[in-house]
Motif scaffolding. Structure first.
Motif, short mmCIF file in Angstrom:
data_model
loop_
_atom_site.label_atom_id
_atom_site.label_comp_id
_atom_site.label_asym_id
_atom_site.label_seq_id
_atom_site.Cartn_x
_atom_site.Cartn_y
_atom_site.Cartn_z
N ARG A 1 -7.45 3.13 1.72
CA ARG A 1 -8.29 2.26 2.56
C ARG A 1 -9.75 2.71 2.53
NH1 ARG A 1 -3.64 2.36 6.94
NH2 ARG A 1 -2.55 0.46 6.34
N GLU B 1 -11.33 1.62 -0.72
CA GLU B 1 -11.62 0.18 -0.66
C GLU B 1 -12.87 -0.08 0.16
OE1 GLU B 1 -8.13 -2.93 -0.58
OE2 GLU B 1 -7.70 -1.29 0.83
N LYS B 2 -12.92 0.54 1.33
CA LYS B 2 -14.04 0.34 2.25
C LYS B 2 -15.36 0.75 1.61
CE LYS B 2 -15.71 1.84 6.77
NZ LYS B 2 -15.44 2.65 7.95
N ILE C 1 0.82 -1.21 0.00
CA ILE C 1 0.00 0.00 0.00
C ILE C 1 0.86 1.27 0.00
CG2 ILE C 1 -0.31 0.12 2.50
CD1 ILE C 1 -3.27 0.91 1.89
#
Length: 120
Positions: free
Chosen positions: A24, A27-28, A9
């Motif tokens: 993140r 993605e979430k 990442i």
């Protein structure tokens, strides 16, 4: 071992200029394909596909799309045909309408500011 180039990442963040926290977040919220985990070390890995997705996300943000507005576009990703084109057209037209409303509002503000300047 994986047959294609992968990155952690931190490297993805460096390559795209997108912060780790935002990666993140994307993605979430379903607009970035979730990373897979390597069996041998448990780290998540990202690919060139993720780089392209983040470049697309940045481009859409540049056009004023929010994460929520990008979700339906993400759902159409990889599809083609008249129905998909029509759906994309509707989503893009909706954003264009919002931009045109913002422009009209800004033009009103500009007119009012010019009036106030002239009164001085």
């Amino acid at each position: 071992m994986l047959a294609y180039q992968t990155m952690r990442i931190s490297e993805l963040a460096k390559r795209t200029g997108v912060g780790i926290g935002m990666i993140r977040y994307y993605e979430k919220h379903g607009i970035l394909t979730p990373a897979e985990r390597r069996v041998e070390d448990g780290y998540r890995f990202f690919t060139e596909t993720h780089v392209r997705e983040l470049e697309y996300i940045k481009a859409m943000q540049g056009l004023g799309f929010t994460v929520e507005e990008m979700k339906p576009l993400k759902a159409l990703e990889g599809r083609s045909g008249p129905e998909t084109s029509a759906s994309k057209r509707v989503l893009l037209k909706k954003r264009l309408d919002a931009v045109e409303q913002q422009i009209a509002c800004l033009e009103g503000i500009r007119t009012e500011l010019r009036k106030q300047i002239e009164q001085l």
